[in-house]
Design an enzyme around this catalytic site. Structure first.
Site, short mmCIF file in Angstrom:
data_model
loop_
_atom_site.label_atom_id
_atom_site.label_comp_id
_atom_site.label_asym_id
_atom_site.label_seq_id
_atom_site.Cartn_x
_atom_site.Cartn_y
_atom_site.Cartn_z
N GLU A 1 0.83 -1.10 -0.02
CA GLU A 1 0.21 -0.02 0.14
C GLU A 1 0.72 1.36 0.24
O GLU A 1 1.91 1.44 0.61
CB GLU A 1 -0.62 -0.07 1.45
N CYS B 1 -0.59 -2.81 15.16
CA CYS B 1 -0.24 -2.46 13.86
C CYS B 1 -1.08 -3.30 12.75
O CYS B 1 -0.63 -4.77 12.86
CB CYS B 1 0.98 -2.12 13.24
N ASN C 1 -4.47 4.67 16.54
CA ASN C 1 -5.71 4.38 15.61
C ASN C 1 -5.87 2.73 15.78
O ASN C 1 -5.28 2.04 15.35
CB ASN C 1 -5.24 4.62 14.16
N CYS D 1 5.37 -7.14 7.43
CA CYS D 1 6.71 -6.38 8.29
C CYS D 1 7.04 -7.53 9.34
O CYS D 1 6.15 -8.21 9.86
CB CYS D 1 6.13 -4.99 8.92
N CYS E 1 4.60 -5.49 15.55
CA CYS E 1 3.96 -4.56 16.59
C CYS E 1 2.47 -5.01 16.83
O CYS E 1 1.71 -5.01 15.47
CB CYS E 1 4.15 -2.94 16.23
N CYS F 1 3.37 8.55 1.24
CA CYS F 1 3.92 7.54 2.28
C CYS F 1 3.96 6.11 1.60
O CYS F 1 3.22 5.57 0.92
CB CYS F 1 3.00 7.36 3.36
N CYS G 1 -1.75 1.80 8.13
CA CYS G 1 -1.08 1.10 7.04
C CYS G 1 -1.00 -0.39 7.14
O CYS G 1 -1.17 -1.06 8.36
CB CYS G 1 0.44 1.40 7.08
N GLU H 1 9.73 -2.39 7.77
CA GLU H 1 10.94 -1.55 8.48
C GLU H 1 12.02 -1.39 7.40
O GLU H 1 12.71 -2.16 7.07
CB GLU H 1 11.26 -2.41 9.71
N SER I 1 10.52 5.54 16.07
CA SER I 1 9.33 5.38 16.79
C SER I 1 9.78 4.59 18.21
O SER I 1 10.05 3.64 17.92
CB SER I 1 8.40 4.27 16.08
N LEU I 2 9.53 5.42 19.18
CA LEU I 2 10.09 4.64 20.64
C LEU I 2 8.85 3.93 21.14
O LEU I 2 8.80 2.92 21.73
CB LEU I 2 10.55 5.77 21.49
N HIS I 3 7.71 5.03 21.19
CA HIS I 3 6.49 4.28 21.94
C HIS I 3 6.41 3.76 23.30
O HIS I 3 5.19 3.29 23.75
CB HIS I 3 6.09 3.19 21.01
S1 SF4 Z 1 4.48 -0.38 13.21
FE1 SF4 Z 1 5.83 -0.27 11.50
S2 SF4 Z 1 7.52 -1.70 12.35
FE2 SF4 Z 1 5.84 -2.21 13.52
S3 SF4 Z 1 4.73 -3.66 12.60
FE3 SF4 Z 1 3.88 -1.66 11.70
S4 SF4 Z 1 5.06 -1.36 9.76
FE4 SF4 Z 1 6.08 -2.83 11.08
#
Ligand code: SF4
Length: 344
Positions: A92, A119, A290, A112, A116, A105, A333, A160, A214-216
């Site tokens: 995408e 996500c 989100n 990935c 995460c 983007c 995403c 990533e 991205s620390l989060h």
């Molecule tokens: S947030 Fe980024 S690094 Fe984490 S799973 Fe989604 S695409 Fe991958």
């Protein structure tokens, strides 16, 4: 042998093809101009090239191999594209027009490997890396289809990018090149969850490209839950590499922090984050979460977002809250991809 794709070819490879045939270098520049600045997708239309040369090009190359399978447009003007690749896989990308500029983007991998849990892409698993020509073609295809110029490019789509450094860095060279898409380095942002060796390498290879990390989470236990790659590259090693990157480039780094209700949004978390970042050349970008289908992570309330931001400001950390774009088009995403794959 099948034809090579000419879109995204490294400039030196394009020049070599002409040199091997005894053609002058300016012919390669003409082809690059037709491809990347005029969006032509057929050699026949490159009318200032001799007919014989156009035929030879058509015998050696195909022009592009990605296809737009689906597109969705949100009310705020953001447009999401699902692209199919030559092997049937899909990725995408999202086009975001803002104040007369177009930001795109793009994805760097199919799925990935980081996984995460909040996500949609991370929940699809990992299929493969995109090669550098596929990454370049993501940009080329949208520019051609929508007859516009992409001014800002962000690597925040599926995947990533720093786990695919070889192809990602080659793609950057073509995207940036005069005989490529001509997008300036300062208009390109790479977003990573933190691959320390590659962050330092990026600082050496591309001194003007922007970095977002991205620390989060402000500690390893919480971060390993949110970003599983943290078990391999813990916070201390990620932050060490960010400091080295800043020394190499003298550029401010964006720290991204997605806020999830009762997970990483407490006052204690905000104070801990401020302590980690004190006196670093960084800017914190707070991203309201989100929620994606099948995930139990809920977006932080506006009160908790405000408190988090206030604490960072009180501790002299530069901070802004990112405005969400693309509502109504499976904005996170990987969501459109998951729907196509029947995983929602
Ligand atoms: S947030 Fe980024 S690094 Fe984490 S799973 Fe989604 S695409 Fe991958």
């Amino acid at each position: 042998m099948g034809k090579r794709n000419i879109v995204g070819l490294l400039p030196q490879d394009l020049f070599s093809w002409f040199e091997e045939r005894g053609e002058p270098a300016y012919r390669a520049r003409q082809v690059a101009l037709w491809l990347y600045q005029r969006g032509v997708s057929c050699f026949e239309d490159m009318t200032d090239l001799p007919v014989k040369l156009r035929r030879a090009l058509a015998e050696s190359f195909q022009v592009g191999e990605l296809h737009i399978k689906e597109r969705l447009r949100s009310q705020d003007g953001a447009e999401k594209f699902l692209l199919t690749l030559h092997d049937g896989n899909a990725v995408e990308e999202v086009l975001i027009p803002h104040r007369g500029r177009n930001t795109l983007c793009v994805s760097s991998q199919v799925g990935c490997p980081v996984g995460c849990p909040f996500c949609a892409t991370g929940r699809t698993g990992f299929k493969r890396n995109l090669n550098f020509q596929e990454i370049v073609e993501e940009v080329w295809l949208v520019e051609r289809e929508r007859r516009l110029k992409v001014e800002n490019l962000v690597f925040m789509g599926m995947g990533e990018p720093l786990l695919n450094y070889d192809h990602f860095s080659k793609a950057l060279r073509v995207i940036n090149a005069r005989e490529g898409l001509r997008i300036g380095s300062r208009r390109i942002t790479v977003s990573t969850v933190g691959v320390p060796g590659a962050i330092v390498q990026l600082g050496r290879d591309f001194k003007e490209v922007n970095l977002a990390v991205s620390l989060h989470a402000p500690d390893n236990d919480l971060r390993s839950l949110l970003v599983p790659l943290n078990r391999i590259y813990p916070l201390s090693s990620v932050l060490r590499s960010v400091r080295e990157y800043i020394t190499l480039t003298n550029r401010r780094v964006t720290v991204e922090y997605t806020l999830w209700q009762d997970v990483n949004d407490s006052a204690k978390d905000a104070h801990a984050l401020a302590r980690l970042l004190v006196e670093m050349l960084v800017h914190v970008n707070i991203i309201p979460g989100n929620q994606v289908a099948g995930s139990s992570f809920r977006p932080a309330s506006s009160e908790r977002i405000e408190r988090f931001v206030r604490i960072l400001k009180e501790n002299r950390i530069n901070v802004t809250v990112r405005k969400s774009r693309g509502r109504g088009i499976q904005a996170s995403c990987g969501e459109l991809y998951r729907i196509q794959e029947g995983k929602t």
